[in-house]
Design an enzyme around this catalytic site. Structure first.
Site, PDB file in Angstrom:
ATOM      1  N   ASP A  87      -1.831  -9.250   3.601  1.00 13.71           N
ATOM      2  CA  ASP A  87      -3.190  -9.800   3.545  1.00 13.71           C
ATOM      3  C   ASP A  87      -3.239 -11.150   2.845  1.00 13.71           C
ATOM      4  O   ASP A  87      -4.220 -11.883   2.964  1.00 13.71           O
ATOM      5  CB  ASP A  87      -4.151  -8.816   2.863  1.00 13.71           C
ATOM      6  CG  ASP A  87      -3.713  -8.445   1.458  1.00 13.71           C
ATOM      7  OD1 ASP A  87      -3.737  -9.313   0.574  1.00 13.71           O
ATOM      8  OD2 ASP A  87      -3.368  -7.274   1.234  1.00 13.71           O
ATOM      9  N   ASP A 157       4.400  -5.180  -3.059  1.00 14.04           N
ATOM     10  CA  ASP A 157       2.998  -4.923  -2.723  1.00 14.04           C
ATOM     11  C   ASP A 157       2.991  -4.013  -1.503  1.00 14.04           C
ATOM     12  O   ASP A 157       2.632  -4.405  -0.404  1.00 14.04           O
ATOM     13  CB  ASP A 157       2.288  -6.243  -2.436  1.00 14.04           C
ATOM     14  CG  ASP A 157       0.807  -6.059  -2.118  1.00 14.04           C
ATOM     15  OD1 ASP A 157       0.300  -4.939  -2.331  1.00 14.04           O
ATOM     16  OD2 ASP A 157       0.176  -7.013  -1.646  1.00 14.04           O
TER      17      ASP A 157
END
Length: 284
Positions: A87, A157
């Site tokens: 993202d 992440d």
């Protein structure tokens, strides 16, 4: 009135429901089912395989804590590796550090990056176009096992340990990260909501412990990740990095010129004070 509802599938017997006030994107990629929708409370929401990954409203908490804690604790990081993070929020925060010269981001699913750039542009805020960034579309485990590059800070992440994200909680992945880490470097990783995913915490500790001189966790409350505080794994061969002087952290933070909405040096130090139920599980 909401068109429909999104019901998260992460936990058996417990979950959260978000109204889908506008469906923006829905697609089955090569690796996972990706949807992006608007919710009146959290703004735009991205979910993978029925699990909320990020929202516009509270992404800053997660991204600031998983970035600024290791980078400011290290104090001199020039090279950073991000595993996942399609993202772009983590990349955005890493690039705020003026001393960082090189960032490599490894994402398994190019569709996540493409759709995030289009539908969640504030997450990356142009970070993917920064000349310091090398973007690699690959499996994170493959990359850390084969790469010849080394890094001062490695940030995992990752999604939860289901589907494509499962291998990013394996001993093989952690061994690869240790291999790619410069001496005195720091490895951090998303490690789930401890109250509901305590096994993830204890398993990570068991797998990271033999590889690093110092291994621990820190925590932050992120509303999107319902069920209590989210834990972040921490590992380094330099134990002093986990407990720097507050004055040193404050000086580094001020010198960086970074503006934050959640992180501050006091919170940095306090985040390593874990609830007793986590300490008891780790000691057992």
């Amino acid at each position: 009135m909401a068109k429909s509802k999104f019901e998260e599938k992460l936990h058996a017997g417990y979950g959260q429901t978000l109204s889908i006030d506008e469906m923006l994107f829905e697609h089955r990629t090569e690796h996972q089912e990706l949807i992006i929708f608007r919710n009146n409370s959290f703004g735009r929401v991205m979910a993978l395989d029925g699990i909320v990954q990020t929202t516009e409203a509270d992404e800053f908490i997660y991204h600031e804590m998983l970035t600024h804690v290791p980078l400011l604790a290290h104090g001199g990081a020039r090279s950073v590796l991000i595993i996942g993070g399609g993202d772009g929020g983590m990349l955005r925060e890493v690039l705020k550090h003026p001393g960082v010269e090189r960032v490599t981001q490894v994402e398994i699913d190019a569709s996540v990056i493409e759709m995030s750039r289009e539908y969640l542009p504030n997450h990356s805020a142009g970070a993917f176009d920064d000349p310091r960034v090398q973007l690699v579309i690959d499996d994170g485990v493959n990359f850390v096992r084969s790469s010849e590059d080394h890094f001062d800070v490695i940030i995992s992440d990752c999604t939860d340990p289901v589907g494509p994200g499962e291998v990013l909680f394996s001993s093989g992945f952690y061994e690869g990260c240790k291999r790619c880490l410069n001496p005195g470097g720091v490895f951090v990783a998303q490690n789930g909501v401890a109250f509901l995913q305590l096994d993830e915490v204890t398993t990570t500790a068991r797998r990271l412990g033999p590889l690093f001189v110092d291994q621990s966790f820190y925590a932050a409350a992120v509303p999107t990740y319902a069920g209590g505080v989210m834990t972040f794994a921490w590992a380094s061969d330099n134990p002093s990095l986990r407990s720097p002087d507050l004055s040193v952290l404050a000086q580094r933070f001020e010198a960086s010129g970074i503006r934050t909405r959640y992180y501050n040096p006091q919170l940095h130090l306090g985040s390593f004070a874990l609830p007793q139920y986590i300490l008891d599980a780790l000691s057992a």
